[in-house]
Design a protein around this motif. Structure first.
Motif, PDB file in Angstrom:
ATOM      1  N   ALA A 185      -4.032  -5.325   4.365  1.00 20.55           N
ATOM      2  CA  ALA A 185      -4.843  -3.863   4.267  1.00 20.55           C
ATOM      3  C   ALA A 185      -3.765  -2.946   3.288  1.00 20.55           C
ATOM      4  O   ALA A 185      -4.641  -2.025   2.106  1.00 20.55           O
ATOM      5  N   GLU A 186      -2.675  -2.989   2.988  1.00 19.44           N
ATOM      6  CA  GLU A 186      -2.126  -2.280   2.479  1.00 19.44           C
ATOM      7  C   GLU A 186      -2.181  -2.585   0.621  1.00 19.44           C
ATOM      8  O   GLU A 186      -2.320  -1.632  -0.376  1.00 19.44           O
ATOM      9  N   ASP A 204      -9.430  -0.702   7.205  1.00 24.96           N
ATOM     10  CA  ASP A 204      -8.845  -0.915   8.584  1.00 24.96           C
ATOM     11  C   ASP A 204      -8.144  -1.364   8.566  1.00 24.96           C
ATOM     12  O   ASP A 204      -7.844  -2.982   8.343  1.00 24.96           O
ATOM     13  N   TYR A 205      -6.577  -1.335   9.809  1.00 28.96           N
ATOM     14  CA  TYR A 205      -5.660  -2.312  10.164  1.00 28.96           C
ATOM     15  C   TYR A 205      -5.723  -2.389  11.971  1.00 28.96           C
ATOM     16  O   TYR A 205      -5.545  -0.956  12.072  1.00 28.96           O
ATOM     17  N   TYR A 206      -5.914  -3.574  12.062  1.00 28.46           N
ATOM     18  CA  TYR A 206      -4.969  -3.669  14.244  1.00 28.46           C
ATOM     19  C   TYR A 206      -4.440  -4.757  14.027  1.00 28.46           C
ATOM     20  O   TYR A 206      -4.625  -6.338  13.815  1.00 28.46           O
ATOM     21  N   PRO A 207      -3.520  -4.469  14.296  1.00 24.20           N
ATOM     22  CA  PRO A 207      -2.241  -5.633  15.034  1.00 24.20           C
ATOM     23  C   PRO A 207      -3.160  -6.863  15.891  1.00 24.20           C
ATOM     24  O   PRO A 207      -2.527  -7.731  15.663  1.00 24.20           O
ATOM     25  N   ASP A 244      -0.160  -9.725  13.005  1.00 20.99           N
ATOM     26  CA  ASP A 244       1.477  -9.231  12.292  1.00 20.99           C
ATOM     27  C   ASP A 244       0.904  -9.033  11.030  1.00 20.99           C
ATOM     28  O   ASP A 244       1.317  -7.886  10.499  1.00 20.99           O
ATOM     29  N   GLN A 258       4.709 -11.218   2.757  1.00 20.29           N
ATOM     30  CA  GLN A 258       4.237 -10.338   2.645  1.00 20.29           C
ATOM     31  C   GLN A 258       3.672 -10.065   1.340  1.00 20.29           C
ATOM     32  O   GLN A 258       3.148  -9.342   1.162  1.00 20.29           O
ATOM     33  N   ASP A 308      -3.585 -13.355   9.742  1.00 25.95           N
ATOM     34  CA  ASP A 308      -1.950 -13.706   8.871  1.00 25.95           C
ATOM     35  C   ASP A 308      -2.994 -15.113   8.065  1.00 25.95           C
ATOM     36  O   ASP A 308      -3.612 -15.810   8.683  1.00 25.95           O
ATOM     37  N   ARG A 364      -1.044  -6.313   7.380  1.00 26.74           N
ATOM     38  CA  ARG A 364      -0.655  -5.243   7.574  1.00 26.74           C
ATOM     39  C   ARG A 364      -0.408  -4.946   6.096  1.00 26.74           C
ATOM     40  O   ARG A 364      -0.921  -3.819   5.196  1.00 26.74           O
TER      41      ARG A 364
END
Length: 263
Positions: free
Chosen positions: A215-216, A227-230, A209, A186, A177, A212
């Protein structure tokens, strides 16, 4: 003038105005040394009551860098041109953006009467601040770029370019982040994903948070290995799989993410 603190100040123009408050405290005989490539700072030409010098890579600068090149592993090289001299320097750091502090250092040095040889020696002795693009060489031909101190859209773009310069290496970005970006957060994170895709990153692992959207953005720009991980703990198995010979791994996020844990 970047996008850091956008959440508090609202716009890049407002950030510019806030930073200009420093000139109220610059003594009459003082000297302002400014990045002339920045479109907002460039508007200050001829408007300050104190003397100013502008540095950058565009035409018409007081101090400029020519023939900038990087070996992608240890250093940059360039020719510095000042109002009174021209000399070659080797900068023991990565990222073309490092020419700006080099040019500012040259301007300060000349202000105090130093010549090209002294400036060259001083630049060569530069040591990066902790967790600011520190190169960590690990056993098994693994290199970590520890840039975990902080992150903004501008510094993420610069870091993506540094990773892209890792010639002949598997390029892995571990990013998180960016804080204090307000309502545009965003969009800024999506753009960062695009930077890494365009820079030639082989794999991107996003954690957090807002990450993501990085990643998009990377997927939308054509990067397949994303890869995405919270949470960081969830990302650990994927991170460990990237510890392979020939990999250069960038680690970068805002300070509150404490990504030095990854390093």
């Amino acid at each position: 003038i970047g996008d850091s603190h956008m959440e508090n100040l609202g716009s890049r123009e407002a950030i510019f105005q806030a930073k200009c408050e420093i000139f109220h405290h610059l003594k009459p005989g003082g000297l302002a040394i400014l990045n002339g490539d920045d479109p907002l700072l460039a508007t200050l030409r001829g408007k300050l009551s104190q003397p100013a010098r502008f540095v950058g890579r565009e035409e018409g600068m007081d101090y400029t860098a020519l023939d900038v090149d990087s070996d992608g592993a240890t250093h940059l090289s360039c020719t510095v041109r000042t109002p009174s001299a021209q000399f070659s320097v080797e900068i023991p750091a990565l990222g073309a953006h490092m020419v700006y502090p080099t040019l500012m250092a040259a301007a300060i040095a000349e202000r105090f009467g130093m010549g090209g040889d002294e400036i060259t020696q001083g630049v060569r002795a530069f040591l990066p601040t902790k967790m600011r693009m520190n190169v960590v060489r690990c056993p098994g031909d693994i290199m970590i770029l520890n840039d975990a101190y902080n992150a903004s859209p501008q510094s993420m773009r610069a870091a993506a370019a540094v990773l892209g310069d890792a010639k002949g290496r598997r390029k892995v970005a571990v990013v998180g982040d960016m804080k204090e970006l307000g309502s545009s957060s965003q969009a800024f994170h999506r753009a960062v994903g695009g930077y890494f895709a365009q820079a030639g990153t082989d794999r991107l692992i996003a954690v957090g948070d807002q990450a993501r959207f990085i990643a998009e953005g990377a997927r939308e720009a054509g990067l397949e290995q994303v890869d995405y991980y919270p949470e960081l703990e969830q990302a650990e198995p994927a991170l460990l799989r990237e510890l392979r010979a020939g990999s250069t791994i960038l680690v970068k996020a805002s300070r509150s993410m404490a990504f030095e844990r990854i390093v």
